[in-house]
Design a protein around this motif. Structure first.
Motif, PDB file in Angstrom:
ATOM      1  N   GLU A 280       0.834  -1.202   0.000  1.00 35.64           N
ATOM      2  CA  GLU A 280       0.000   0.000   0.000  1.00 35.64           C
ATOM      3  C   GLU A 280       0.869   1.252   0.000  1.00 35.64           C
ATOM      4  O   GLU A 280       1.893   1.315   0.684  1.00 35.64           O
ATOM      5  CB  GLU A 280      -0.906   0.014   1.239  1.00 35.64           C
TER       6      GLU A 280
ATOM      7  N   ALA B 248      -3.432   3.187  -4.976  1.00 39.91           N
ATOM      8  CA  ALA B 248      -2.685   3.066  -3.725  1.00 39.91           C
ATOM      9  C   ALA B 248      -2.367   1.617  -3.357  1.00 39.91           C
ATOM     10  O   ALA B 248      -1.760   1.377  -2.311  1.00 39.91           O
ATOM     11  CB  ALA B 248      -3.464   3.713  -2.580  1.00 39.91           C
ATOM     12  N   PHE B 249      -2.741   0.640  -4.196  1.00 34.87           N
ATOM     13  CA  PHE B 249      -2.556  -0.760  -3.805  1.00 34.87           C
ATOM     14  C   PHE B 249      -2.039  -1.632  -4.950  1.00 34.87           C
ATOM     15  O   PHE B 249      -2.487  -1.527  -6.090  1.00 34.87           O
ATOM     16  CB  PHE B 249      -3.881  -1.369  -3.319  1.00 34.87           C
TER      17      PHE B 249
ATOM     18  N   LYS C 228       1.219   5.100   1.046  1.00 34.44           N
ATOM     19  CA  LYS C 228       0.715   6.115   1.975  1.00 34.44           C
ATOM     20  C   LYS C 228       1.652   7.317   1.913  1.00 34.44           C
ATOM     21  O   LYS C 228       2.678   7.347   2.593  1.00 34.44           O
ATOM     22  CB  LYS C 228       0.646   5.569   3.400  1.00 34.44           C
TER      23      LYS C 228
ATOM     24  N   ILE D 270      -9.600  -4.388   0.344  1.00 26.09           N
ATOM     25  CA  ILE D 270      -8.797  -3.620  -0.600  1.00 26.09           C
ATOM     26  C   ILE D 270      -9.693  -3.147  -1.754  1.00 26.09           C
ATOM     27  O   ILE D 270     -10.341  -3.962  -2.405  1.00 26.09           O
ATOM     28  CB  ILE D 270      -7.642  -4.461  -1.172  1.00 26.09           C
TER      29      ILE D 270
END
Length: 289
Positions: free
Chosen positions: A195, A240-241, A197, A269
């Motif tokens: 992920e 983001a994943f 961040k 997710i």
């Protein structure tokens, strides 16, 4: 034109003819009683109680029969598209208006059997059916999204089995991941997801003893995506994943708000619409080879 050529799932095996007929009959009955369109408000109550259920019954048998006949046509593996549905709707209005004309002539006595009244009833019938068909389209479009998510999960499971049983082009167990400073070597089979961040990456692992471990490092997800492009189990499902498809346990939602469950102890997710389409195309290509 792609919109008109997209598959329309109305006649799939999951749907039944009598339910479709009942949907049309109920919709028409509700519209007639609530709004009394097409000069029907001038009729007396006794006549309305004869006309309205009669029209609904005609709609039920017409749509049930149409559904059955098209389902028979589709046994030849022909794909039914939205364009074909529109053509069948237009073509079907002519005999349907004729049936309604016969019934109206018998029930009222003031709708003479002539071309003027036939064209008038054709206009009324088409207008009413167009409204019901639009409502029907949104209903089946939502069902299509649900069916698509089920099919996607089946293909992910099939793909995961293929990865386990076939020899991988790159069989190395550890992967070097580029960070902002240096590299991180990870075991590919332990990765659940990665992920992004902000300026950091969160690596989520499942250890051999079953424990879940998270590790945070400074880095960019687009660089990780490049590092993992030769490892077929990894897929970027969201800005983001990046997830490990082999770890997928369940899919929720539909194509517009899909969410993956990779581990029951972890958060769901998200799969964005853009990546959902990419994933579907990827799996379609791989699982049909």
């Amino acid at each position: 034109m792609n919109f008109y050529n997209k598959e329309y799932i109305k006649y799939n095996q999951e749907n039944t003819s009598w339910k479709n007929g009942l949907f049309h009959a109920t919709g028409i009955l509700i519209i007639l009683f609530l709004f009394q369109p097409f000069d029907l408000s001038d009729k007396d109550l006794k006549l309305k109680l004869l006309l309205y259920p009669g029209y609904a019954l005609i709609a039920f048998f017409y749509n049930t029969t149409k559904f059955y006949l098209i389902r028979r046509i589709l046994k030849s593996k022909t794909t039914w598209t939205l364009k074909k549905e529109i053509i069948s709707l237009i073509a079907g209005m002519f005999p349907l208006a004729l049936i309604i004309h016969f019934y109206s002539f018998w029930a009222t006595g003031d709708m003479p059997f002539n071309i003027y009244w036939y064209l008038k009833l054709l206009y009324y019938t088409t207008s009413l059916y167009l409204l019901i068909t639009i409502l029907e389209y949104f209903y089946y479009s939502n069902r299509s999204a649900d069916i698509q998510i089920e099919q996607l999960f089946s293909k992910i499971q099939l793909y995961a089995k293929q990865l386990e049983t076939t020899k991988k082009e790159n069989s190395r167990e550890t992967i070097p991941i580029s960070l902002e400073k240096g590299k991180l070597t990870v075991n590919r089979d332990k990765i659940i997801f990665i992920e992004s961040k902000g300026n950091y990456l969160v690596f989520c692992f499942r250890e051999k003893d079953g424990a879940i471990k998270k590790l945070m490092k400074r880095g960019r997800l687009h660089q990780v995506e490049t590092d993992l492009e030769n490892y077929m189990e990894f897929f970027r499902c969201h800005r983001a994943f990046i997830i490990n498809l082999k770890k997928t346990q369940q899919i929720k939602g539909n194509s517009k708000n899909a969410r993956l469950i990779l581990d029951n102890e972890l958060e769901e997710i998200p799969v964005s619409r853009t990546y959902f389409k990419t994933l579907t195309q990827k799996l379609e290509t791989i699982t049909t080879v």
